[in-house]
Design a protein around this motif. Structure first.
Motif, PDB file in Angstrom:
ATOM      1  N   GLY A  85       8.287 152.472   9.704  1.00 47.25           N
ATOM      2  CA  GLY A  85       7.082 152.267   8.928  1.00 47.25           C
ATOM      3  C   GLY A  85       7.279 152.508   7.455  1.00 47.25           C
ATOM      4  N   GLY A 132       1.383 147.989  10.014  1.00 52.33           N
ATOM      5  CA  GLY A 132       0.919 148.347   8.680  1.00 52.33           C
ATOM      6  C   GLY A 132      -0.552 148.707   8.661  1.00 52.33           C
ATOM      7  N   GLY A 162       3.759 146.365   7.495  1.00 51.83           N
ATOM      8  CA  GLY A 162       4.606 147.474   7.943  1.00 51.83           C
ATOM      9  C   GLY A 162       5.981 147.006   8.396  1.00 51.83           C
ATOM     10  N   VAL A 189      -3.569 146.658  13.431  1.00 52.41           N
ATOM     11  CA  VAL A 189      -2.482 147.021  12.516  1.00 52.41           C
ATOM     12  C   VAL A 189      -2.125 145.788  11.690  1.00 52.41           C
ATOM     13  N   ALA A 194       6.485 146.303  16.687  1.00 55.93           N
ATOM     14  CA  ALA A 194       5.457 145.731  15.820  1.00 55.93           C
ATOM     15  C   ALA A 194       5.029 144.352  16.301  1.00 55.93           C
ATOM     16  N   PRO A 230       2.988 151.030  16.083  1.00 51.21           N
ATOM     17  CA  PRO A 230       3.742 150.598  14.897  1.00 51.21           C
ATOM     18  C   PRO A 230       3.089 149.400  14.221  1.00 51.21           C
ATOM     19  N   GLN A 275      11.607 148.574  15.447  1.00 51.36           N
ATOM     20  CA  GLN A 275      10.534 148.157  14.557  1.00 51.36           C
ATOM     21  C   GLN A 275      10.150 146.702  14.810  1.00 51.36           C
ATOM     22  N   ILE A 334      -3.276 153.356  14.302  1.00 49.22           N
ATOM     23  CA  ILE A 334      -2.362 153.965  13.322  1.00 49.22           C
ATOM     24  C   ILE A 334      -2.184 155.452  13.600  1.00 49.22           C
ATOM     25  N   HIS A 381       9.765 147.449   6.443  1.00 50.95           N
ATOM     26  CA  HIS A 381      10.873 148.137   7.136  1.00 50.95           C
ATOM     27  C   HIS A 381      12.038 147.179   7.381  1.00 50.95           C
TER      28      HIS A 381
END
Length: 569
Positions: free
Chosen positions: A103, A341, A144, A140, A130, A339, A126, A334, A148
């Motif tokens: 993140g 943003g 994010g 989300v 995500a 996972p 990730q 979150i 990453h």
């Protein structure tokens, strides 16, 4: 012919190992730095484009972006968040516990203390976690994984080429800019976000590599998806100055809501750290499923909420319900470790708040009715600016996403009171920095060390040195003839020593002294030199390339102090 080819290869390797490293070690702008940033940005953009294409395919498969149902248990899409929670946990179990952190907050900490070096092993987790989180409609955002993955792509390549650490940091920042631009088709916003949020400083030699990378990311996005501005469908018109007092009151309201949101999210995050991952993910999935059963428009990254906020004649009750559902879904996702943003959900929350303020204000002042679209944009700008302590990045992001300059003045006017209220009255801090604290990670670096990180050892080291053997009987004579050059010697234990002459009353009484010195690889920065020499505030370190016996330079405490005092760092 073969000899010529071998000679050309050797010259190229020599350039990569010496001349290029010498250039990159300096805290100056260079064509080489820009070229490398552009090359690495192509890789980072490719990774993000692949991520977006997979997400688009999954969204078309599930049709979660077109939910037009409520109260229908027979629709399998209602249970997608629970399925997503299980998939995220499964990916986390397959990966190593050493690389579970991910993140934006984690990337910021690595940028500050480790030159942006992020383990490649963290990228698959990730990427897929995500991807599943976004595809199963958790609240989300896409930025994010973009940040990453962009950082990992660039930093891994920079380390592969054995670039100096100070330039690795620039390459990582460039990869982040490319990732953001490739995700949102917003190159200027990507540049501002990197400087305002990730780096939190401005250096001229950072600017051009980061800007080139953002351009590369935006062009990559346009080639694959077209030149699309995600929010250009929002009708925005110039608002008269007579309504600015109302905007000021809206700013105060937005500041209070943003502060409450930050406080609640961080509290849930802190509580969630005490429970196992699988339990947290299932709770987040269950909460999201319940909200989706009644208000599916409140789920996702924020696009569905924004669509309802800008719809014609929106119902005030529905907008309030969507706002509460969106806030709860975002905090659950979150705060409990899903996972992804935070910017996308903040845009959705801000748009709903702006629409609610516009509808309520229109009841009292009917002339506000035509400006509902502008109010939604203002709410989006203020929420991102306040919650992330990034008002300029928020403004530029919405400017590019709407492709309309009419938002600039009213958005600035509203963001100022919102920011002041949240940060002064409620002591609100950036979500990212608070998340770093909750992770138990160190983040603070002294100004001296921060400056020393900008310059590589190859830019300062003294290349005038000689190496003598331990069994040389004429060490003293060699030292006298060194003519100001450093004299090094490798003892029988393989440790490098510095030789010096201590002058007595007469030259004939001069004695030879030696003391061991530590070595640093030529990719290090002056910060590592400072860490070694500041203990006794004297001495030297030798710099080697690839192998410890391949010494390429020497740096003394006096040389380091000169760099600090001259303000070259």
């Amino acid at each position: 012919m073969q000899l010529r080819i071998n000679s050309a290869i050797q010259q190229c390797q020599k350039y990569l190992n010496t001349d290029l490293k010498d250039k990159l070690a300096q805290a100056k702008i260079s064509v080489q730095l820009c070229g490398l940033a552009l090359a690495f940005a192509l890789v980072a953009s490719g990774v993000i484009i692949l991520f977006r294409l997979l997400l688009l395919w999954l969204n078309q498969l599930t049709q979660t972006q077109e939910w037009q149902f409520t109260g229908n248990l027979g629709d399998w899409r209602v249970l997608l968040p629970l399925l997503g929670a299980i998939l995220i946990w499964f990916v986390a179990v397959l990966g190593s516990k050493r690389y579970k952190r991910m993140g934006i907050a984690y990337v910021m900490q690595r940028m500050k203390l480790h030159y942006g070096k992020i383990p490649l092993q963290s990228a698959p987790g990730q990427f897929f976690q995500a991807l599943f989180a976004l595809a199963t409609n958790f609240s989300v955002g896409r930025e994010g994984p973009a940040i990453h993955l962009g950082a990992v792509s660039a930093s891994v390549m920079a380390e592969k080429f054995k670039l100096p650490d100070n330039s690795v940091r620039i390459m990582c920042a460039s990869g982040i800019a490319a990732g953001i631009a490739a995700t949102f088709n917003a190159p200027l916003a990507a540049v501002i976000f990197v400087f305002e949020v990730i780096l939190r400083e401005y250096k001229v030699h950072y600017f051009f590599p980061i800007m080139l990378s953002a351009i590369c990311g935006a062009l990559s996005s346009q080639l694959v998806f077209g030149n699309i501005h995600e929010y250009d469908q929002i009708g925005v018109s110039h608002i008269p100055l007579s309504q600015y007092p109302i905007l000021a009151l809206c700013g105060v309201t937005l500041g209070c809501i943003a502060a409450l949101f930050n406080h609640t999210l961080l509290k849930v995050t802190a509580k969630g750290q005490q429970h196992p991952l699988i339990l947290r993910l299932l709770i987040a999935g269950l909460i999201t499923t319940i909200i989706g059963f009644f208000l599916p428009q409140a789920l996702g990254s924020g696009d569905l909420a924004i669509s309802h906020a800008i719809s014609e004649h929106p119902s005030l009750a529905l907008l309030v319900g969507l706002l509460l559902g969106k806030i709860i879904a975002t905090i659950a996702a979150i705060g409990l470790g899903i996972p992804g943003g935070i910017i996308g959900p903040l845009f959705g929350i801000g748009a709903l708040i702006g629409a609610i303020l516009a509808v309520v204000s229109a009841m009292l002042f009917p002339t506000i009715t035509p400006y509902v679209g502008l109010y939604t944009i203002i709410g989006m700008t203020a929420m991102m600016g306040v919650c992330l302590s990034a008002p300029l990045a928020a403004l530029v992001a919405l400017l590019e996403l709407t492709n309309n300059a009419a938002i600039i003045l009213p958005s600035m006017f509203v963001t100022i009171p919102a920011f002041l209220i949240a940060h002064q009255a409620f002591n609100t801090k950036s979500l990212f920095y608070k998340q770093i604290e909750l992770m138990g990670l160190d983040y603070k670096v002294s100004s001296v060390k921060l400056g020393l990180q900008k310059q590589g050892v190859r830019a300062v080291m003294d290349k005038r040195f000689v190496i003598v053997k331990d069994n040389d009987e004429l060490l003293l004579e060699v030292l006298k003839r060194a003519e100001g050059r450093s004299v090094l010697m490798q003892n029988n234990q393989g440790q490098m020593e510095m030789l010096q002459i201590e002058l007595q009353v007469t030259e004939e009484m001069s004695t030879l002294t030696r003391h061991p010195i530590e070595g640093l690889v030529d990719t290090a920065t002056l910060k590592e030199v400072y860490d070694i020499l500041s203990k006794e505030r004297r001495g030297e370190v030798f710099i080697y390339q690839d192998k410890r016996d391949n010494v390429v330079g020497v740096i003394s405490w006096v040389m380091l102090q000169k760099e600090i005092n001259q303000g070259q760092i």
